[in-house]
Design a protein around this motif. Structure first.
Motif, mmCIF file in Angstrom:
data_model
loop_
_atom_site.group_PDB
_atom_site.id
_atom_site.type_symbol
_atom_site.label_atom_id
_atom_site.label_comp_id
_atom_site.label_asym_id
_atom_site.label_seq_id
_atom_site.Cartn_x
_atom_site.Cartn_y
_atom_site.Cartn_z
ATOM 1 N N TRP A 2 0.829 -1.203 0.000
ATOM 2 C CA TRP A 2 0.000 0.000 0.000
ATOM 3 C C TRP A 2 0.863 1.253 0.000
ATOM 4 N N ARG A 3 1.918 1.272 0.810
ATOM 5 C CA ARG A 3 2.767 2.462 0.888
ATOM 6 C C ARG A 3 3.466 2.731 -0.445
ATOM 7 N N ARG A 20 0.795 3.994 -2.897
ATOM 8 C CA ARG A 20 0.415 5.363 -2.546
ATOM 9 C C ARG A 20 1.508 6.347 -2.938
ATOM 10 N N GLN A 21 2.762 5.953 -2.729
ATOM 11 C CA GLN A 21 3.880 6.828 -3.061
ATOM 12 C C GLN A 21 3.882 7.197 -4.543
ATOM 13 N N GLY A 48 1.174 6.885 -6.583
ATOM 14 C CA GLY A 48 -0.148 7.238 -7.081
ATOM 15 C C GLY A 48 -0.753 6.193 -7.993
ATOM 16 N N LEU A 56 -3.266 2.696 -8.367
ATOM 17 C CA LEU A 56 -4.317 1.886 -7.763
ATOM 18 C C LEU A 56 -3.982 0.407 -7.921
#
Length: 200
Positions: free
Chosen positions: A114-115, A118-119, A121, A123
């Motif tokens: 997830w990190r 997220r870093q 951008g 999905l």
């Protein structure tokens, strides 16, 4: 979801599901064909070769040409059940949400993925994310740690010491040492990954 013939079904993002419905409407010449065409377009996006994440069909028309109506209906039904079982949606009860959060909290690997996503951008339903392996996530993590170390090396000793202190993200006050770590971080697992063990 693995199938018995070396294929698998995957969940679709909201955008992919919407695109499948639109394509189905374009293929259908009347209302009687709409359900069949919509299911075919859904399968064009959800049906892949196991392990390779390669679509079996290029589009809904290819599905209609390659499968019977009965096969399309059966596969679409399996995908629908799979989606309901694995995608809890946004209206799940509070206790179910807490259960999901608890499972993620105890799974450092999922939190790492997830990190990284997220870093950058990204999905998890995007093709580039689904193509990533544990080794790729580790590569991103290791480079992020190296970036952090290089930034610290450019600081003077005093600033470096302050940068290494755990601080409250809201007020900036220093946190007690026991509150600055990650209790779910598995150091033994991380060291094994660094040595190339347990990677696919």
């Amino acid at each position: 979801m693995s199938l018995e013939n070396g294929l698998e079904l995957r969940l679709l993002s909201a955008l992919e599901a919407m695109e499948a419905r639109r394509e189905g409407l374009e293929l259908a010449e009347d209302g009687l064909e709409r359900a069949l065409c919509s299911n075919a377009c859904l399968l064009a996006r959800a049906l892949e070769e196991a392990g390779g994440h390669t679509p079996v069909f290029s589009d809904g028309r290819a599905v209609l040409a390659g499968l019977t109506a009965e096969e399309i209906g059966a596969l679409a039904g399996r995908w629908s059940r799979f989606s309901r079982e694995n995608d809890p949606g946004l209206d799940l009860p509070g206790e179910e949400l807490e259960r999901v959060k608890g499972e993620l909290r105890e799974d450092p690997g999922e939190r790492l993925r997830w990190r990284v996503l997220r870093q950058f951008g990204v999905l998890p339903t995007e093709g580039r994310a689904r193509a990533m392996r544990d080794r790729d996530y580790l590569w991103c993590l290791a480079n992020g740690l190296l970036d952090r170390e290089e930034e610290l090396e450019r600081l003077c000793p005093s600033c470096r010491a302050r940068a290494l202190e755990g601080c409250c993200p809201a007020c900036g006050q220093s946190l007690p040492e026991e509150e600055t770590g990650n209790p779910t971080f598995d150091l033994e697992r991380f060291e094994a990954l660094k040595e190339g063990k347990g990677l696919d």
